[in-house]
Scaffold this motif. Structure first.
Motif, PDB file in Angstrom:
ATOM      1  N   ARG A 175      10.405   6.840   2.440  1.00 38.11           N
ATOM      2  CA  ARG A 175      10.349   7.249   1.032  1.00 38.11           C
ATOM      3  C   ARG A 175       9.827   6.144   0.129  1.00 38.11           C
ATOM      4  NH1 ARG A 175      16.514   9.005   0.888  1.00 38.11           N
ATOM      5  NH2 ARG A 175      16.506   7.014   1.999  1.00 38.11           N
ATOM      6  N   VAL A 176       9.685   4.927   0.661  1.00 35.31           N
ATOM      7  CA  VAL A 176       9.198   3.793  -0.122  1.00 35.31           C
ATOM      8  C   VAL A 176       7.728   3.568   0.195  1.00 35.31           C
ATOM      9  CG1 VAL A 176       9.484   1.342  -0.636  1.00 35.31           C
ATOM     10  CG2 VAL A 176      11.491   2.749  -0.082  1.00 35.31           C
ATOM     11  N   GLU A 177       6.876   3.788  -0.798  1.00 38.82           N
ATOM     12  CA  GLU A 177       5.427   3.741  -0.586  1.00 38.82           C
ATOM     13  C   GLU A 177       4.957   2.382  -0.093  1.00 38.82           C
ATOM     14  OE1 GLU A 177       1.318   5.048  -2.909  1.00 38.82           O
ATOM     15  OE2 GLU A 177       3.231   4.968  -3.984  1.00 38.82           O
ATOM     16  N   GLU A 178       5.574   1.296  -0.585  1.00 40.81           N
ATOM     17  CA  GLU A 178       5.142  -0.051  -0.228  1.00 40.81           C
ATOM     18  C   GLU A 178       5.333  -0.369   1.260  1.00 40.81           C
ATOM     19  OE1 GLU A 178       7.031   0.692  -2.798  1.00 40.81           O
ATOM     20  OE2 GLU A 178       5.575   0.352  -4.412  1.00 40.81           O
ATOM     21  N   LEU A 179       6.178   0.407   1.922  1.00 40.12           N
ATOM     22  CA  LEU A 179       6.455   0.137   3.339  1.00 40.12           C
ATOM     23  C   LEU A 179       5.427   0.771   4.277  1.00 40.12           C
ATOM     24  CD1 LEU A 179      10.345   0.586   3.434  1.00 40.12           C
ATOM     25  CD2 LEU A 179       9.041  -1.551   3.376  1.00 40.12           C
ATOM     26  N   TRP A 180       4.568   1.659   3.712  1.00 40.40           N
ATOM     27  CA  TRP A 180       3.575   2.321   4.546  1.00 40.40           C
ATOM     28  C   TRP A 180       2.372   1.397   4.743  1.00 40.40           C
ATOM     29  CZ3 TRP A 180       4.007   6.949   7.101  1.00 40.40           C
ATOM     30  CH2 TRP A 180       5.101   7.736   6.768  1.00 40.40           C
ATOM     31  N   HIS A 181       2.476   0.474   5.660  1.00 39.30           N
ATOM     32  CA  HIS A 181       1.345  -0.406   5.987  1.00 39.30           C
ATOM     33  C   HIS A 181       1.496  -0.882   7.428  1.00 39.30           C
ATOM     34  CE1 HIS A 181       3.886  -4.007   5.873  1.00 39.30           C
ATOM     35  NE2 HIS A 181       4.444  -3.497   4.800  1.00 39.30           N
ATOM     36  N   LEU A 182       0.403  -1.325   8.001  1.00 40.43           N
ATOM     37  CA  LEU A 182       0.397  -1.780   9.392  1.00 40.43           C
ATOM     38  C   LEU A 182       1.144  -3.096   9.535  1.00 40.43           C
ATOM     39  CD1 LEU A 182      -3.285  -0.980  10.377  1.00 40.43           C
ATOM     40  CD2 LEU A 182      -1.282  -0.098  11.556  1.00 40.43           C
ATOM     41  N   MET A 183       1.894  -3.216  10.617  1.00 41.69           N
ATOM     42  CA  MET A 183       2.555  -4.483  10.934  1.00 41.69           C
ATOM     43  C   MET A 183       1.604  -5.412  11.677  1.00 41.69           C
ATOM     44  SD  MET A 183       6.251  -3.056  12.234  1.00 41.69           S
ATOM     45  CE  MET A 183       6.915  -4.705  12.449  1.00 41.69           C
ATOM     46  N   VAL A 184       0.680  -4.800  12.428  1.00 48.14           N
ATOM     47  CA  VAL A 184      -0.307  -5.572  13.191  1.00 48.14           C
ATOM     48  C   VAL A 184      -1.702  -5.079  12.820  1.00 48.14           C
ATOM     49  CG1 VAL A 184       1.229  -6.097  15.109  1.00 48.14           C
ATOM     50  CG2 VAL A 184      -0.068  -3.963  15.137  1.00 48.14           C
ATOM     51  N   LEU A 185      -2.700  -5.913  12.997  1.00 48.68           N
ATOM     52  CA  LEU A 185      -4.084  -5.569  12.659  1.00 48.68           C
ATOM     53  C   LEU A 185      -4.192  -5.017  11.227  1.00 48.68           C
ATOM     54  CD1 LEU A 185      -5.158  -3.857  16.023  1.00 48.68           C
ATOM     55  CD2 LEU A 185      -5.755  -6.149  15.263  1.00 48.68           C
ATOM     56  N   LYS A 186      -3.485  -5.683  10.285  1.00 54.80           N
ATOM     57  CA  LYS A 186      -3.435  -5.190   8.907  1.00 54.80           C
ATOM     58  C   LYS A 186      -4.806  -5.081   8.267  1.00 54.80           C
ATOM     59  CE  LYS A 186       1.173  -7.097   8.054  1.00 54.80           C
ATOM     60  NZ  LYS A 186       1.988  -8.026   7.226  1.00 54.80           N
ATOM     61  N   ASP A 187      -5.694  -5.994   8.592  1.00 57.96           N
ATOM     62  CA  ASP A 187      -7.018  -6.025   7.967  1.00 57.96           C
ATOM     63  C   ASP A 187      -8.053  -5.195   8.726  1.00 57.96           C
ATOM     64  OD1 ASP A 187      -6.010  -7.791   6.052  1.00 57.96           O
ATOM     65  OD2 ASP A 187      -6.408  -9.523   7.347  1.00 57.96           O
ATOM     66  N   GLN A 188      -7.629  -4.572   9.840  1.00 61.19           N
ATOM     67  CA  GLN A 188      -8.574  -3.802  10.650  1.00 61.19           C
ATOM     68  C   GLN A 188      -7.953  -2.451  11.024  1.00 61.19           C
ATOM     69  OE1 GLN A 188     -10.835  -6.296  13.619  1.00 61.19           O
ATOM     70  NE2 GLN A 188      -9.228  -7.774  13.151  1.00 61.19           N
ATOM     71  N   PRO A 189      -7.755  -1.581  10.033  1.00 59.50           N
ATOM     72  CA  PRO A 189      -7.090  -0.299  10.296  1.00 59.50           C
ATOM     73  C   PRO A 189      -7.849   0.594  11.274  1.00 59.50           C
ATOM     74  CG  PRO A 189      -8.035  -0.346   8.087  1.00 59.50           C
ATOM     75  CD  PRO A 189      -8.109  -1.740   8.617  1.00 59.50           C
TER      76      PRO A 189
END
Length: 332
Positions: free
Chosen positions: A128-142
């Motif tokens: 439910r927290v938008e800021e948590l929706w991100h990659l833990m690994v390969l952040k710069d290469q989705p």
């Protein structure tokens, strides 16, 4: 009353067959080897989905994709609907698919029921927290993360299917369609997953608890289709060899026992041929059986179990037509 008795008799026979199959499999060294392969497949799928695909809000298709959509709309953690729906599909597998498949599917679902909650809640502690929706690994290469995750998921499913198991979910539906329609796993996955992925666009734009811009959602839709195709291609690459047919010619004095084992365990018909030894001049029986390549290991195990001294030849068959194989219409 009679219908109730028939249903109870049917279910009782199903449980009896399941117990017999489990007793037989538990003492087989091959069963434990297959379970190790299922575990490897489940681990690959869990890591690929949970850490490389799920955090990007990319819908994978299938049951996991459906549950991902439910999470996007409601904020409910993805493993809750996943496990509820899996129980229903497990009942279908018990009623309509063979017992070996059911046992390995049950184990696959059990492993996923433990691993998926741990992995997804580690990747996204609170959906439910938008800021948590991100990659833990390969952040710069989705995109690279998506490609790698899709291939890991496809290979994981391929490993599981290769030993006649499944990870539950729509795998059960895919196995049913493949059994009766003789289509490759990859093609069925593309059809099923493509439908789910298409709906994910509308879920992200109009129904999501945290809505996203239509253009961003379209990007997600494109990435979802890439994921579906890559997963199917990887899985078909691994399992395509098992879709071929293999012909066995078995020379053994215990031909009747081998015949009975193949017909009862694998539900495959055999043909007994009359032959004469060229050197001895003695008459003998030759067992002829044609199966899918994925069943060739099971055939070899049955022969080794009953008559380790049997003489066996096998070869790939270019085309097999008739019940259980390709339709005769495809010859035209």
């Amino acid at each position: 009353m009679a219908q109730n008795l028939n249903l109870l008799t049917f279910l009782g026979q199903k449980f009896k067959d399941l117990f017999h199959e489990l007793s037989h499999q538990a003492v087989s060294k091959y069963f434990w080897k297959d379970l190790l392969i299922v575990l490897m497949g489940v681990l690959l799928y869990t890591v690929g989905f949970s850490f490389l695909i799920y955090p990007q809000r990319v819908t994978t298709g299938g049951l996991m994709g459906i549950c991902n959509i439910i999470t996007i709309i409601t904020g409910i953690k993805v493993d809750i609907p996943y496990n509820i729906i899996n129980i229903s599909l497990l009942v279908i597998a018990f009623l309509f698919l063979d017992k070996n498949f059911f046992i390995k599917t049950l184990i696959g679902i059990g492993l996923l029921a433990v691993l998926v909650p741990i992995a997804t809640r580690t990747a996204i502690p609170d959906p439910r927290v938008e800021e948590l929706w991100h990659l833990m690994v390969l952040k710069d290469q989705p995109l690279l993360a998506l490609i790698l995750g899709s291939m890991m998921c496809g290979l994981g499913l391929g490993l599981i299917f290769s030993v006649n198991g499944s990870s539950g979910g729509t795998d059960v539906i895919v196995a049913l369609i493949s059994k009766y329609r003789n289509m490759s796993f990859g093609r069925i996955f593309v059809a099923v997953d493509g439908t789910v992925v298409l709906f994910s666009y509308f879920a992200n734009v109009y129904l999501a608890d945290i809505k996203i811009d239509p253009l961003v959602a379209f990007d997600k839709l494109v990435m979802s289709f890439i994921e579906v195709v890559l997963l199917a291609m990887t899985m078909d690459w691994y399992t395509s060899g098992n879709r071929q047919s293999v012909q066995f010619m078995i020379f053994s004095s215990k031909y009747q026992e081998i015949n009975d084992a193949i017909t009862s365990r694998l539900r495959r018909g055999c043909t007994l041929l009359e032959a004469t030894g060229g050197y001895t001049g003695q008459p003998q029986k030759v067992l002829l059986v044609v199966v899918r390549k994925q069943q060739s290991v099971a055939i070899s195990r049955i022969i080794e179990e009953i008559d380790p001294k049997a003489f066996v030849s096998n070869g790939a068959v270019k085309g097999v037509y008739g019940e259980g194989f390709e339709s005769l219409k495809k010859i035209k």
